[in-house]
Enzyme design. Structure first.
Site, mmCIF file in Angstrom:
data_model
loop_
_atom_site.group_PDB
_atom_site.id
_atom_site.type_symbol
_atom_site.label_atom_id
_atom_site.label_comp_id
_atom_site.label_asym_id
_atom_site.label_seq_id
_atom_site.Cartn_x
_atom_site.Cartn_y
_atom_site.Cartn_z
ATOM 1 N N ASP A 12 5.880 48.702 36.239
ATOM 2 C CA ASP A 12 5.995 48.904 37.687
ATOM 3 C C ASP A 12 7.420 49.384 37.951
ATOM 4 O O ASP A 12 8.297 49.305 37.089
ATOM 5 C CB ASP A 12 5.733 47.580 38.418
ATOM 6 C CG ASP A 12 5.863 47.726 39.941
ATOM 7 O OD1 ASP A 12 5.445 48.761 40.481
ATOM 8 O OD2 ASP A 12 6.395 46.796 40.589
ATOM 9 N N SER A 13 7.640 49.844 39.171
ATOM 10 C CA SER A 13 8.993 50.231 39.565
ATOM 11 C C SER A 13 9.915 49.012 39.622
ATOM 12 O O SER A 13 11.129 49.155 39.541
ATOM 13 C CB SER A 13 8.947 50.894 40.941
ATOM 14 O OG SER A 13 8.322 50.018 41.855
ATOM 15 N N CYS A 75 1.506 49.729 39.367
ATOM 16 C CA CYS A 75 2.273 50.244 40.500
ATOM 17 C C CYS A 75 1.344 51.157 41.288
ATOM 18 O O CYS A 75 0.830 52.146 40.742
ATOM 19 C CB CYS A 75 3.478 51.025 39.969
ATOM 20 S SG CYS A 75 4.434 51.838 41.271
ATOM 21 N N GLU A 153 11.573 42.490 47.031
ATOM 22 C CA GLU A 153 12.577 42.534 45.947
ATOM 23 C C GLU A 153 13.770 41.632 46.280
ATOM 24 O O GLU A 153 14.476 41.175 45.394
ATOM 25 C CB GLU A 153 13.062 43.975 45.711
ATOM 26 C CG GLU A 153 12.025 44.895 45.066
ATOM 27 C CD GLU A 153 11.908 44.747 43.532
ATOM 28 O OE1 GLU A 153 12.913 44.416 42.881
ATOM 29 O OE2 GLU A 153 10.793 44.951 43.013
ATOM 30 N N CYS A 187 -0.072 48.177 47.191
ATOM 31 C CA CYS A 187 1.192 48.134 46.465
ATOM 32 C C CYS A 187 1.241 46.760 45.814
ATOM 33 O O CYS A 187 0.947 45.747 46.473
ATOM 34 C CB CYS A 187 2.346 48.325 47.439
ATOM 35 S SG CYS A 187 3.954 47.917 46.738
ATOM 36 N N HIS A 189 3.508 44.842 45.038
ATOM 37 C CA HIS A 189 4.455 43.865 45.578
ATOM 38 C C HIS A 189 3.838 43.026 46.708
ATOM 39 O O HIS A 189 4.305 41.926 47.001
ATOM 40 C CB HIS A 189 5.673 44.576 46.194
ATOM 41 C CG HIS A 189 6.702 45.034 45.211
ATOM 42 N ND1 HIS A 189 6.488 46.084 44.346
ATOM 43 C CD2 HIS A 189 7.970 44.610 44.984
ATOM 44 C CE1 HIS A 189 7.595 46.271 43.629
ATOM 45 N NE2 HIS A 189 8.506 45.400 44.002
#
Ligand code: DGL
Length: 270
Positions: A12-13, A75, A153, A187, A189
């Site tokens: 993932d990023s 991702c 994040e 997404c 996240h």
């Protein structure tokens, strides 16, 4: 002859793909997993398709150094832009779009499906197109939520967080009014914001975690391909990130218990 005891690669990023690792660990505990989070370059979702593709190839090449037997592109942003890209060989790789869409189409009762994802994912229309081909009568409501990734994040995931709730209201109130009964968290996240999202959108809307659905789809694919590990004891997890391992570990604990897991800094640029 395939060696089934090679690791599964997940990337993932940033940290979002850990939602996939968590699910993979739960359903395939004996698999070894190599995780890459490109934390030095997160977010991907605000970048152009060309840049995202370049990053994705670098991430994939990094994992290939470990001889991974199967890769999960955990991702939504990368998964959206690689649709139709032959360089991401379909047989040993899955993204999150198809697994999430299949789950949403199975779950909806009224055919109104919401999708929230990064700007790049929403612009690509990958979720929307696949929903329409699986369920032509579906009404799809998509919304880009670019502020969600930085909030996650940085650990701003509590429903008590005033800025998080204000941003969520701004993004999600129109969706709440559209009568959707299923919402794809497009997404990886976003599952960390599930409580915030539910607070705005209501408990009656089923949330689909794209990362978790990708882990389930990977299990099925590996089963069919005879790729499941023959190990009878818990597999190992190694994590890599492209920025500070200390920061990664600090934030990763919101996703998964990282005690006993090594986190190393790496470079993926070629
Ligand atoms: N987890 C990524 C996704 O699923 C985050 C995207 C980003 O880096 O902007 O889209």
């Amino acid at each position: 002859m395939e060696n089934n005891n090679r690791p599964v690669g997940v990337f993932d990023s940033g940290l979002g793909g850990l939602t996939t690792v968590r699910e993979l660990r739960a359903i395939l505990p004996n698999e070894d997993i190599i995780y890459l989070g490109d934390t030095a370059r997160v977010p991907y979702g605000t970048r152009s398709r060309e840049t995202i593709l370049r990053y994705a190839h670098q991430d994939l090449s990094f994992l290939e150094r470990f001889g991974v037997k199967f890769t999960i592109v955990a991702c939504g942003t990368v998964s959206s832009v690689i649709v139709g890209e032959s360089s991401f060989s379909k047989s040993h790789c899955t993204g999150v779009i198809e697994p999430a869409v299949n789950a949403a189409v199975r779950s909806t009762k009224n055919g109104r499906i919401g999708v929230i994802a990064t700007g790049a994912s929403v612009r690509s229309q990958s979720y929307e197109k696949l929903i329409r081909s699986a369920m032509p009568e579906a009404e799809v409501y998509s919304k880009a939520c670019p502020m969600f990734v930085p909030l996650v994040e940085n650990g701003y995931t509590s429903p008590e967080s005033v800025p998080t709730l204000a941003i969520a209201r701004e993004y999600l109130e129109p969706l709440a009014e559209s009568g959707i009964d299923v919402l794809i968290l497009g997404c990886t996240h976003y599952p960390l914001l599930a409580d915030v999202i539910k607070k705005v959108i209501g408990d009656g809307v089923k949330l689909i975690s794209s990362g978790a659905e990708a882990a389930k789809a990977a299990k099925l694919r590996m089963e069919t391909m005879g790729l499941l590990s023959s190990a009878s004891s818990p597999g190992s997890i190694r994590m890599f990130c492209t920025d500070s391992p200390e920061l990664f570990r600090e934030n990763a604990r919101h996703f998964i218990d990282t005690s006993g897991i090594s986190v190393d800094r790496c470079s993926v640029e070629m």
